[in-house]
Design an enzyme around this catalytic site. Structure first.
Site, PDB file in Angstrom:
ATOM      1  N   LYS A 107      12.064 -30.470 -47.193  1.00 59.74           N
ATOM      2  CA  LYS A 107      11.132 -29.528 -47.833  1.00 59.74           C
ATOM      3  C   LYS A 107      11.752 -28.942 -49.098  1.00 59.74           C
ATOM      4  CE  LYS A 107       8.860 -25.837 -46.041  1.00 59.74           C
ATOM      5  NZ  LYS A 107       8.499 -24.828 -45.047  1.00 59.74           N
ATOM      6  N   LYS A 110      19.818 -18.484 -37.982  1.00 61.24           N
ATOM      7  CA  LYS A 110      20.369 -17.485 -38.919  1.00 61.24           C
ATOM      8  C   LYS A 110      21.720 -16.964 -38.443  1.00 61.24           C
ATOM      9  CE  LYS A 110      17.172 -17.180 -42.095  1.00 61.24           C
ATOM     10  NZ  LYS A 110      15.849 -16.697 -42.384  1.00 61.24           N
ATOM     11  N   LYS A 146      14.321 -22.929 -51.940  1.00 69.09           N
ATOM     12  CA  LYS A 146      14.934 -22.144 -53.015  1.00 69.09           C
ATOM     13  C   LYS A 146      16.443 -22.058 -52.869  1.00 69.09           C
ATOM     14  CE  LYS A 146      13.010 -18.087 -50.707  1.00 69.09           C
ATOM     15  NZ  LYS A 146      11.909 -17.160 -50.863  1.00 69.09           N
TER      16      LYS A 146
END
Ligand code: LTN
Length: 321
Positions: free
Chosen positions: A188, A106, A191
């Site tokens: 995977k 992140k 979103k």
């Protein structure tokens, strides 16, 4: 068994989230003492819009209710989460936090937003779990390191201040389907990627059909599960199986002499049908916010009852009371 899990109110829920975790929560909810939490305090550690956060929380709550999950509460409404996070912060080595994979990822993703909350993300997560003395935590593999961290901290606390916390274990479901991207079935479903590669629970019917028809498959034209060589069709077979509750072998048999196009058309229709019911319920909840708020309030009280007992115990052990 006591079970805790949480999801951040960021973005829309897609069929990968549903089949990968929510369906499992539903199953667990029947037989266990479950605490399912909307992790708003975790959501604000990465860039977000304060004007839409509350709306996202209520939308997520409505989504869960429509899917049948009702042991639900909002993390920031149970203040014990932040209190316990602070208390256990004092026994967590900073170097351990700096080595966590999610923190490193992140930090790279949001270079301008490397805040102390992001570094301490695992501490709050440990507090979430330990507060309820949770035995099992149903999460995806990507959260494994966080659960191991939680165990390490619980153990350290117990050694330093006396037996207090239960050491939680990750719960990886055996029948959990891992749903892949429709455009790149080696990745995977996500979103944040290409919206054409992902089916959101709230997608319009024609969008669902279009996305399935446009899903990547191979050129062999045989509807057969082969996760190594036929990743695209295997992914569609997994989705079909999960939504129809039919075994993959049976679906293969039914589509033995059919084309990919026929299979995709049927899969699209199956999804439309299943999600139609969800959307109807979702809209009803969204149009009755008072009901949703009432469920969340009850959830908060139930969570607080348990959480306050743990906090009392911890304060005493740490010499604060
Ligand atoms: N980090 C998790 C969400 C989360 C969580 C938790 C999961 C926050 N607190 C406690 C399990 C237990 C995620 O991003 N999926």
């Amino acid at each position: 068994m006591r079970i805790f899990s949480a999801i951040r109110p960021t973005g829309e829920i897609h069929i990968g989230n549903y089949l990968g975790s929510i369906k499992e929560w539903l199953f667990l909810q029947d037989k266990n003492e479950c605490y399912f939490c909307i992790a708003d305090l975790h959501a604000i550690t990465t860039p977000y819009n304060p004007k839409t956060l509350r709306k996202n929380i209520l939308s997520l709550a409505s989504t869960y209710l429509a899917l049948g999950i009702d042991s639900l509460f909002i993390q920031s409404e149970v203040k014990e989460h932040t209190e316990l996070a602070w208390l256990i912060n004092t026994i967590v080595p900073v170097s351990l936090l700096q080595r966590m994979t999610q923190f490193k990822d992140k930090s790279k993703e949001h270079k301008e937003y490397i805040n102390a909350g992001l570094l301490n993300y695992p501490v709050l997560m440990a507090a979430d779990i330990l507060l309820y003395k949770s035995e099992k935590v149903p999460v995806g593999q990507d959260q494994k390191q966080h659960i191991e961290f939680t165990r390490d901290i619980a153990l350290k606390f117990n050694k330093q201040f006396g037996e207090t916390f239960v050491l939680p274990e990750i719960l990886v479901s055996k029948n959990q389907a891992k749903i892949m991207s429709l455009k790149d079935p080696t990745k995977k479903m996500s979103k944040t990627g290409d919206p054409k590669a992902c089916i959101f629970l709230k997608d319009k019917e024609e969008e669902i059909i279009k996305k399935i028809m446009g899903a990547k498959t191979d050129t062999e034209k045989i509807i057969k599960f082969d996760a190594e060589h036929k990743k695209g069709i295997s992914n569609l077979l997994s989705i079909y199986s999960a939504f129809s509750d039919k075994a993959i072998a049976l679906i293969e048999k039914e589509y033995k002499d059919k084309s990919y196009a026929e299979f995709k058309k049927d899969l699209g229709e199956l999804l439309v049908l299943k999600l139609r019911d969800f959307k109807k319920k979702y809209n009803e909840y969204l149009n009755h916010p008072d009901y949703v708020l009432d469920v969340l309030d009850k959830g908060k009280k139930r969570a607080q009852e348990k959480a306050s007992l743990t906090i009392k115990e911890v304060r005493k052990k740490m010499g604060l009371d």
